[in-house]
Design a protein around this motif. Structure first.
Motif, PDB file in Angstrom:
ATOM      1  N   ASP A   1       0.859  -1.194   0.000  1.00 20.43           N
ATOM      2  CA  ASP A   1       0.000   0.000   0.000  1.00 20.43           C
ATOM      3  C   ASP A   1       0.893   1.240   0.000  1.00 20.43           C
ATOM      4  O   ASP A   1       1.326   1.726   1.044  1.00 20.43           O
ATOM      5  CB  ASP A   1      -0.919   0.006   1.226  1.00 20.43           C
ATOM      6  CG  ASP A   1      -2.044   1.026   1.079  1.00 20.43           C
ATOM      7  OD1 ASP A   1      -1.830   2.063   0.416  1.00 20.43           O
ATOM      8  OD2 ASP A   1      -3.138   0.794   1.627  1.00 20.43           O
TER       9      ASP A   1
ATOM     10  N   ILE B   1      -0.304   4.530   1.954  1.00 19.22           N
ATOM     11  CA  ILE B   1      -0.271   4.392   3.408  1.00 19.22           C
ATOM     12  C   ILE B   1       1.174   4.286   3.895  1.00 19.22           C
ATOM     13  O   ILE B   1       1.525   4.782   4.970  1.00 19.22           O
ATOM     14  CB  ILE B   1      -1.120   3.188   3.863  1.00 19.22           C
ATOM     15  CG1 ILE B   1      -2.591   3.437   3.529  1.00 19.22           C
ATOM     16  CG2 ILE B   1      -0.975   2.929   5.352  1.00 19.22           C
ATOM     17  CD1 ILE B   1      -3.180   4.699   4.136  1.00 19.22           C
TER      18      ILE B   1
ATOM     19  N   ARG C   1     -11.266   2.401   6.751  1.00 19.64           N
ATOM     20  CA  ARG C   1     -11.168   0.941   6.625  1.00 19.64           C
ATOM     21  C   ARG C   1      -9.783   0.419   7.006  1.00 19.64           C
ATOM     22  O   ARG C   1      -9.295  -0.545   6.435  1.00 19.64           O
ATOM     23  CB  ARG C   1     -11.505   0.484   5.204  1.00 19.64           C
ATOM     24  CG  ARG C   1     -12.933   0.795   4.824  1.00 19.64           C
ATOM     25  CD  ARG C   1     -13.377   0.090   3.557  1.00 19.64           C
ATOM     26  NE  ARG C   1     -14.741   0.476   3.231  1.00 19.64           N
ATOM     27  CZ  ARG C   1     -15.817  -0.030   3.815  1.00 19.64           C
ATOM     28  NH1 ARG C   1     -15.683  -0.953   4.745  1.00 19.64           N
ATOM     29  NH2 ARG C   1     -17.018   0.385   3.476  1.00 19.64           N
TER      30      ARG C   1
ATOM     31  N   ARG D   1      -6.832  -0.009   6.488  1.00 16.05           N
ATOM     32  CA  ARG D   1      -5.736  -0.147   5.526  1.00 16.05           C
ATOM     33  C   ARG D   1      -4.429  -0.566   6.194  1.00 16.05           C
ATOM     34  O   ARG D   1      -3.390   0.073   6.007  1.00 16.05           O
ATOM     35  CB  ARG D   1      -5.558   1.132   4.708  1.00 16.05           C
ATOM     36  CG  ARG D   1      -6.598   1.190   3.587  1.00 16.05           C
ATOM     37  CD  ARG D   1      -6.552   2.453   2.819  1.00 16.05           C
ATOM     38  NE  ARG D   1      -5.454   2.534   1.865  1.00 16.05           N
ATOM     39  CZ  ARG D   1      -5.305   3.561   1.037  1.00 16.05           C
ATOM     40  NH1 ARG D   1      -6.170   4.561   1.046  1.00 16.05           N
ATOM     41  NH2 ARG D   1      -4.301   3.596   0.196  1.00 16.05           N
TER      42      ARG D   1
END
Lengths: 287, 245
Positions: A173, A176, B85, B87
């Protein structure tokens, strides 16, 4: 039996080389979801740079170091100048760019070094072994040792260091990872540098093993490594290594030993088609 | 003033998600931004974190202009996000997820002490320490996301739709936790929520966001009692009418 073992060993050696080229592809796919076809050109450039620095210095170590440094810079340049600006487009755009880079770099090699097959008159200074009645030539010992060392390094880097943690986080990700304080663009560039450096080693090893360096030596690996990462599971590094070794062994045993009348290079694609039909996530992939 | 946002505008291509909003968060405050789905709440938080660029306007953090500062530097400056959510990194273990929150800070913070504190706060994370985060339940992933943001000892915690997809009981627990982090530890929190009532109940102040613009602001208590808000966001008007009849 001896012939079988010898062929098996050759298969592992060839599979090791496939693994070294494919690693970079798997790392890049894992982190950017780009099929980095031009990676095979980085490998070709690695072979040429290795040969150049070897001839200039007379030392294979210097040749290798030059190839590694040059390819790491080339890999990062490809990422920064071409892929990164294209990331906002659908994946086929960087893929087309990647094919263009492959062709362009091959042409550059041909223009600079000439349209000849050059020889790579270096010896890997590894001992020839005699195990279980099988002769292991020094080139095979060398390839196996170097591959093992690179795999061990990569395993250590990705699982035991903070940089490796960042690489895995960015591949899962990217946004993030940034929010966690990871400079993901730097991590991406670092990944390209590592993958390209490994491809440089593969290029030098292949050049020595077959005693050949030529501008289109990356053409077959370019598509074969694509088949390998599909078989192994896109983006999975262990999958890429396992699929490479399996393919190397299968090619050598089925075609070299069992004499199945197929072109050698077809096997990778048969395996890819089979995987796509029955297990599309690949051997080690997850969906 | 810890956070000062002026005329912040965020767009995706031609679509403007946030139309020049102004708001402030003082040190030690718990502030929420409430609004319906698609009002631009998540865009604001992502803009504050640096995950989407600001089209116009300015963001000042501790008096410093950070509008053009990349996300990872904002994170190191003390802004941390609990994303919508959760993540969490799905294939990293719970422990590795926590370590990503301390990336580059391992020598600056007391990592072991922070881990002990977080495991006390969220015992389930210690129990599941070596499991891949994707094997956690939704509630556990939210806890991990909060812990991952807290491990660095942030100065400003951005919390995005924490109640989404959680069972009501868990929602209460999570909001209690945020309130105690703010009240007992002085952590500054900016909350973005669809669950207006739960967030107003623990907040000092709130902003109401409608289609990318702030339409109302004030102390959370006043907003809780404001008839318009009650009607639009708290679903209370109808209940009260029913009672009267």
């Amino acid at each position: 039996m001896h012939l079988f073992l010898e062929q098996l060993l050759n298969g592992v050696a060839i599979g090791s080389i496939y693994a070294l080229v494919t690693l970079g592809l798997a790392l890049v796919y894992g982190i950017l979801r780009i099929l980095h076809v031009a990676h095979a050109a980085v490998y070709t450039v690695g072979a040429y740079l290795g040969l150049l620095f070897f001839k200039m210095s007379g030392s294979l170590l210097v040749g290798c170091a030059g190839a590694i440094a040059g390819c790491a810079v080339l890999g990062v340049a490809i990422e920064r100048l071409i892929y990164f600006p294209l990331l906002k487009y659908p994946p086929y755009v960087p893929l087309i760019a990647s094919i263009a880079i492959l062709l362009a770099l091959e042409e550059v090699c041909r223009l600079v070094a000439g349209p000849y097959i050059l020889t790579f008159p270096a010896q890997l200074r590894f001992p020839a072994l005699h195990v279980l009645g099988v002769d292991v030539p020094s080139s095979v010992t060398g390839i196996l040792c170097i591959t093992a060392a690179i795999l061990a390094f990569l395993w250590f880097l990705t699982t035991r260091t903070e940089t490796g943690l960042a690489m895995r986080a960015v591949s899962q990700d990217l946004a993030i990872a940034d929010a966690m304080g990871i400079n993901s663009h730097a991590v991406i560039s670092f990944t390209f540098a590592v993958g390209s450096a490994i491809a440089a080693v593969a290029g030098v090893l292949v050049g020595i093993y077959y005693n050949q360096v030529y501008s289109t030596m990356g053409s077959v690996p370019a598509y074969k490594t694509l088949a390998i990462i599909v078989v192994g599971g896109l983006g999975s590094v262990p999958g890429a290594v396992a699929a490479s070794l399996l393919l190397g062994i299968a090619e050598t045993l089925l075609i070299g030993y069992a004499h199945i009348p197929l072109p050698r290079d077809a096997l990778a694609f048969l395996a890819m088609i089979a995987v796509l039909m029955w297990r599309s996530e690949g051997l080690f992939g997850s969906r | 003033m810890l956070l000062e946002v002026n005329r912040l505008e965020i767009s995706y291509g031609d679509v403007r998600a946030v139309h020049g909003v102004d708001f402030v968060v003082e040190e030690g405050e718990l502030v929420s931004i409430i609004g319906a789905n698609g009002a631009g709440k998540t865009s604001i938080l992502n803009g504050l974190m640096g995950l989407v660029p600001a089209r116009r306007g300015s963001i000042r953090f501790h008096g410093q202009e950070i509008t053009a500062v990349p996300a990872h530097k904002r994170a190191h400056g003390g802004i941390r996000l609990v994303p919508e959510r959760a993540r969490v990194f799905p294939r990293l273990s719970v422990f590795e997820n926590l370590l990503t929150g301390a990336y580059g800070l391992r020598k600056k913070i007391d990592l072991d002490g922070r881990l002990r504190w977080l495991y006390e706060l969220f015992p389930i994370l210690e129990e599941r320490r070596d499991q891949p985060a994707q094997t956690l339940s939704g509630g556990e992933q939210q806890q991990l996301a909060i812990a991952r943001a807290l491990i660095s000892d942030p100065r400003l915690l951005l919390v995005d739709e924490i109640s989404m997809g959680l069972m009501p009981k868990l929602v209460d627990q999570v909001f209690d936790l945020l309130q105690s982090l703010n009240r007992d530890l002085g952590l500054t929190i900016l909350l973005v929520e669809q669950n207006a009532r739960a967030s107003l109940e623990i907040s000092h102040r709130a902003y109401v966001l409608e289609t990318g613009s702030v339409v109302m602001e004030g102390p959370a208590k006043d907003l809780l009692n404001n008839p318009d808000i009650r009607k639009a966001y708290l679903g209370l008007a109808r209940e009260e009418e029913a009672k009267r009849q």
